[in-house]
Scaffold this motif. Structure first.
Motif, PDB file in Angstrom:
ATOM      1  N   LYS A   1      33.737   3.496  51.651  1.00  0.00           N
ATOM      2  CA  LYS A   1      33.214   3.375  50.294  1.00  0.00           C
ATOM      3  C   LYS A   1      34.178   2.507  49.484  1.00  0.00           C
ATOM      4  O   LYS A   1      35.391   2.724  49.530  1.00  0.00           O
TER       5      LYS A   1
ATOM      6  N   GLN B   1      33.981   2.011  46.115  1.00  0.00           N
ATOM      7  CA  GLN B   1      34.086   2.400  44.701  1.00  0.00           C
ATOM      8  C   GLN B   1      35.533   2.669  44.247  1.00  0.00           C
ATOM      9  O   GLN B   1      35.945   2.188  43.200  1.00  0.00           O
ATOM     10  N   PRO B   2      36.340   3.393  45.058  1.00  0.00           N
ATOM     11  CA  PRO B   2      37.717   3.654  44.608  1.00  0.00           C
ATOM     12  C   PRO B   2      38.568   2.379  44.488  1.00  0.00           C
ATOM     13  O   PRO B   2      39.614   2.406  43.848  1.00  0.00           O
ATOM     14  N   HIS B   3      38.133   1.298  45.127  1.00  0.00           N
ATOM     15  CA  HIS B   3      38.919   0.059  45.149  1.00  0.00           C
ATOM     16  C   HIS B   3      38.312  -1.035  44.279  1.00  0.00           C
ATOM     17  O   HIS B   3      38.858  -2.124  44.161  1.00  0.00           O
TER      18      HIS B   3
END
Ligand code: MG
Length: 167
Positions: free
Chosen positions: A112, A114-116
């Protein structure tokens, strides 16, 4: 001055895909995303920066990444793909243009992003010397289908809008 509100005078698209091999990290958008696989490539294998390079070059009709930075040239072995983007920006400026907007879609099954996302957007904005608001980055899976869906490849699509240089 930001180019965000200026009229787009040229558009370009870029697309890139790389095989994924065992052993991370995964280089994407100029950052190392922690993952157990990495892009197989002559350079650092950053599909986002490769597609971005082609999009900018395409907008000004200045060729493509494979012609400007041939894989046969040992100079580009393990190269930081930021160098390709900077050269594309330089060529755009020779054509009287600079980056107004960038829309990136990364297609991969895992991990995923999103965190990056924020780090990638910030990094691409710094590289292009534009505001973060001028960069869009989305990620999609391939719904488990094909090479991307099985986790054997990662791809990126980039659309770039260029504005007229103020100089
Ligand atoms: Mg590539």
């Amino acid at each position: 001055m930001t180019g965000a509100m200026l009229p787009i005078v040229r558009i370009g698209q870029g697309w890139d895909l790389h095989r994924l091999d065992d052993g991370g990290p995964l280089r994407l958008g100029g950052i190392d995303v922690p993952f157990e696989k990495s892009s197989r490539a002559h350079s650092d294998g950053d599909v986002v920066l490769h597609a971005l390079t082609d999009a900018i070059l395409g907008a000004v009709g200045a060729g493509d990444i494979g012609t400007l930075f041939p894989e046969a040239d040992p100079q580009w072995k393990g190269a930081d793909s930021a160098a390709f983007v900077r050269e594309a920006v330089r060529r755009a400026s020779l054509a009287g243009c600079r980056v107004g907007s960038v829309d990136v879609t990364v297609i991969l099954e895992r991990p995923k992003l999103q965190p990056h996302r924020e780090a990638m957007v910030g990094g691409v904005a710094r590289l292009l010397e534009v505001e973060k608001e001028q960069i869009s980055l989305k990620a999609k899976t391939n719904e488990g289908l094909g090479a991307i869906g099985s986790g054997d490849a990662v791809a990126a699509l980039v659309l770039v809008g260029l504005v007229q240089s103020s100089s």
